[in-house]
Scaffold this motif. Sequence first.
Motif, mmCIF file in Angstrom:
data_model
loop_
_atom_site.group_PDB
_atom_site.id
_atom_site.type_symbol
_atom_site.label_atom_id
_atom_site.label_comp_id
_atom_site.label_asym_id
_atom_site.label_seq_id
_atom_site.Cartn_x
_atom_site.Cartn_y
_atom_site.Cartn_z
ATOM 1 N N CYS A 261 7.859 -2.938 3.552
ATOM 2 C CA CYS A 261 8.332 -3.639 2.344
ATOM 3 C C CYS A 261 7.261 -3.659 1.266
ATOM 4 O O CYS A 261 7.555 -3.482 0.073
ATOM 5 C CB CYS A 261 8.745 -5.072 2.699
ATOM 6 S SG CYS A 261 10.266 -5.172 3.660
ATOM 7 N N LEU A 262 6.005 -3.879 1.681
ATOM 8 C CA LEU A 262 4.906 -3.905 0.714
ATOM 9 C C LEU A 262 4.730 -2.545 0.064
ATOM 10 O O LEU A 262 4.525 -2.448 -1.163
ATOM 11 C CB LEU A 262 3.613 -4.324 1.415
ATOM 12 C CG LEU A 262 2.367 -4.459 0.533
ATOM 13 C CD1 LEU A 262 2.558 -5.530 -0.531
ATOM 14 C CD2 LEU A 262 1.140 -4.769 1.387
ATOM 15 N N LEU A 263 4.838 -1.480 0.850
ATOM 16 C CA LEU A 263 4.706 -0.130 0.310
ATOM 17 C C LEU A 263 5.847 0.183 -0.652
ATOM 18 O O LEU A 263 5.624 0.740 -1.738
ATOM 19 C CB LEU A 263 4.677 0.883 1.459
ATOM 20 C CG LEU A 263 4.570 2.357 1.051
ATOM 21 C CD1 LEU A 263 3.275 2.616 0.295
ATOM 22 C CD2 LEU A 263 4.664 3.260 2.285
ATOM 23 N N ILE A 264 7.068 -0.177 -0.270
ATOM 24 C CA ILE A 264 8.233 0.074 -1.136
ATOM 25 C C ILE A 264 8.105 -0.697 -2.442
ATOM 26 O O ILE A 264 8.368 -0.167 -3.534
ATOM 27 C CB ILE A 264 9.535 -0.321 -0.402
ATOM 28 C CG1 ILE A 264 9.770 0.624 0.781
ATOM 29 C CG2 ILE A 264 10.726 -0.297 -1.354
ATOM 30 C CD1 ILE A 264 10.885 0.183 1.699
ATOM 31 N N TRP A 265 7.672 -1.953 -2.351
ATOM 32 C CA TRP A 265 7.480 -2.772 -3.559
ATOM 33 C C TRP A 265 6.496 -2.118 -4.522
ATOM 34 O O TRP A 265 6.744 -2.030 -5.727
ATOM 35 C CB TRP A 265 6.982 -4.164 -3.158
ATOM 36 C CG TRP A 265 6.542 -4.993 -4.326
ATOM 37 C CD1 TRP A 265 7.323 -5.772 -5.118
ATOM 38 C CD2 TRP A 265 5.205 -5.100 -4.837
ATOM 39 N NE1 TRP A 265 6.563 -6.363 -6.099
ATOM 40 C CE2 TRP A 265 5.262 -5.971 -5.947
ATOM 41 C CE3 TRP A 265 3.975 -4.554 -4.470
ATOM 42 C CZ2 TRP A 265 4.136 -6.301 -6.684
ATOM 43 C CZ3 TRP A 265 2.853 -4.881 -5.205
ATOM 44 C CH2 TRP A 265 2.934 -5.742 -6.300
ATOM 45 N N SER A 266 5.359 -1.657 -3.981
ATOM 46 C CA SER A 266 4.329 -1.060 -4.847
ATOM 47 C C SER A 266 4.825 0.232 -5.480
ATOM 48 O O SER A 266 4.534 0.515 -6.646
ATOM 49 C CB SER A 266 3.048 -0.802 -4.047
ATOM 50 O OG SER A 266 3.260 0.181 -3.052
ATOM 51 N N CYS A 267 5.593 1.034 -4.722
ATOM 52 C CA CYS A 267 6.111 2.295 -5.260
ATOM 53 C C CYS A 267 7.125 2.052 -6.374
ATOM 54 O O CYS A 267 7.121 2.740 -7.406
ATOM 55 C CB CYS A 267 6.744 3.128 -4.143
ATOM 56 S SG CYS A 267 5.562 3.812 -2.967
ATOM 57 N N VAL A 268 7.996 1.067 -6.168
ATOM 58 C CA VAL A 268 9.016 0.758 -7.175
ATOM 59 C C VAL A 268 8.366 0.218 -8.446
ATOM 60 O O VAL A 268 8.691 0.641 -9.570
ATOM 61 C CB VAL A 268 10.042 -0.259 -6.619
ATOM 62 C CG1 VAL A 268 10.961 -0.761 -7.730
ATOM 63 C CG2 VAL A 268 10.844 0.371 -5.490
ATOM 64 N N LYS A 269 7.453 -0.723 -8.285
ATOM 65 C CA LYS A 269 6.796 -1.353 -9.441
ATOM 66 C C LYS A 269 5.927 -0.376 -10.220
ATOM 67 O O LYS A 269 5.828 -0.463 -11.453
ATOM 68 C CB LYS A 269 5.948 -2.534 -8.976
ATOM 69 C CG LYS A 269 6.731 -3.765 -8.573
ATOM 70 C CD LYS A 269 7.309 -4.458 -9.791
ATOM 71 C CE LYS A 269 7.973 -5.767 -9.451
ATOM 72 N NZ LYS A 269 8.514 -6.455 -10.634
#
Length: 562
Positions: A261-269
């Motif tokens: 989730c942390l990785l996905i959040w950073s990629c999206v942002k």
Amino acid sequence: MVVSKCLTLHVPPHPTTPFLTQFSLSKTPRLSYSSTHLSLPSPKLKKAFPTPYNYPSPKHFPMKCSNSSNEFEFDPTLTNEDLKPTAPSQRTFSGFEIASLWVGLVVGVPSYYLAGSLVDLGMAWWQGIATVVAANMILLVPLVLTGHAGTLYGISFPVLARSSFGIHGAHVPTLLRALVGCGWYGIESWIGGEAIFLLLPNSVKETSLSKSLPWLGTSPLEFACFLVFWVAQLAFVWRGIDGIRKLEKYSAPILVALTSCLLIWSCVKAGGIGHMLSLSSRLSTSQFWSVFFPSLTANISFWATVAINIPDFTRYAQSQKDQIIGQIGLPIFMGAFTFVGLAVTSSTKVIFGQVISDPIQLLGQIGGLTTRIIAIFGISLAIITTNIAANVVAPANALVNLSPKWFTFRRGALLTALLGIAFQPWRLLQSSESFVYTWLVGYSALLGPIAGIILADYYIIQKTNLNISDLYSRSPYGAYRYSGGFNIAAILALVMGVLPVVPGFLQKVGFATSVPHTFIVIYNNAWFISFFSAGFLYLVLSNLRGKPGKSAAGEPLLPTAK
């Protein structure tokens, strides 16, 4: 051990203990077991421990002679319930559970922080990941080799160390490992305290309690949060090794999900990971190599602690296959988590306009209160799973080995936690350089020689043949008695393995203004040099004094995993 009427024990076809056969009597009683003490393994365990005999479980000792009321039992000053070899019923760790253990160990703030430290030192993203993977591929070799003894004989690291260092000399390596574990326990607990501090209202953070005290090195409020997290961990420690196994097993999927989730959040942002891929090295070729070798040593040191006390866990493995398959996950998990750490860290430059390498500080910038609470839960779970497994088990077992009559696992764990405070972890985490070059590289000089000596003894001197009864015996004829319980060859090899690293360490911490460049190179490669030099010297000294442990020849007295 009590010796009166029964002096020779025959357990066909196993050879008798050599020191007993010297005094054999005309009447030689057979070894028998009370029917109430006989335990038959389950079909699954029979497959894991193939043997033509129905051995008694280790926990069912003492053994009795059929024509005597006297009992032969492990020396009470060398054993208790925590030090005895594991029984078949205790062999519950599958390959999946050992792999889960490594997930719990790897996914944590120090691993994340270590990845960011390599970029802070000037490496490109791919150089940082390659360094981490290479270090853990190297470390996988001693991990599997040392873990073999735990699975084969069901013994912990302190008991295994008796083979090479002597029944009393084993206190030296186990206590050195314990001290490093105490330091790590303090570091992990401090990071957990920072997470609690993050949840406090700003009105509390802005009070005078948040001001740092020079004599303490931190603020009273941060220190109080550290103590709260310190106490909270003890609830998990108190449940012992089975509680640790369950914690790691059920935490692993949660930690993987939260990390994703942390990785996905950073990629999206940040609009993808292109920003990370664009990070190039700030080092010239010569500068890179001067940073690479100490960084490689630091990454090896990161798990060199667990590499020497891995028998504390593999003694519960169902088979050698399980312990090997489970441990192969280490370089994979470390490489993957390093990628996540670098990707998220580099994305903060795009998202917040500045690089935030500290995951605790990053969590303070993410979302509202609910998101923050979930993030803090995840980071606390990561810290607890790493801290308990990596930094409590070894020190606790070392203290139990020091005084089996007084220390239990729980008492050893409590003293470990207290010593963790004394290390003042907030000072060790002041900068990337102090964390990597002073702490990680520094203690590798202590752990490298221990690993080298134990592996040289187990595979070359003993040829993997250990005598279980002698590992728990103070008899002057025991295989591991050496000189008053101390193997001088091992202790001397340990000292000589550490000495070449001392000048470079003194220069690094500021006690020496300048030392020859050779000593700096030695310090930057501390684990390698100390590991091989101590192991080689131990073999030379052992051959000079005659091969120790000849009386240990023979098969184990316990069920073994193949």
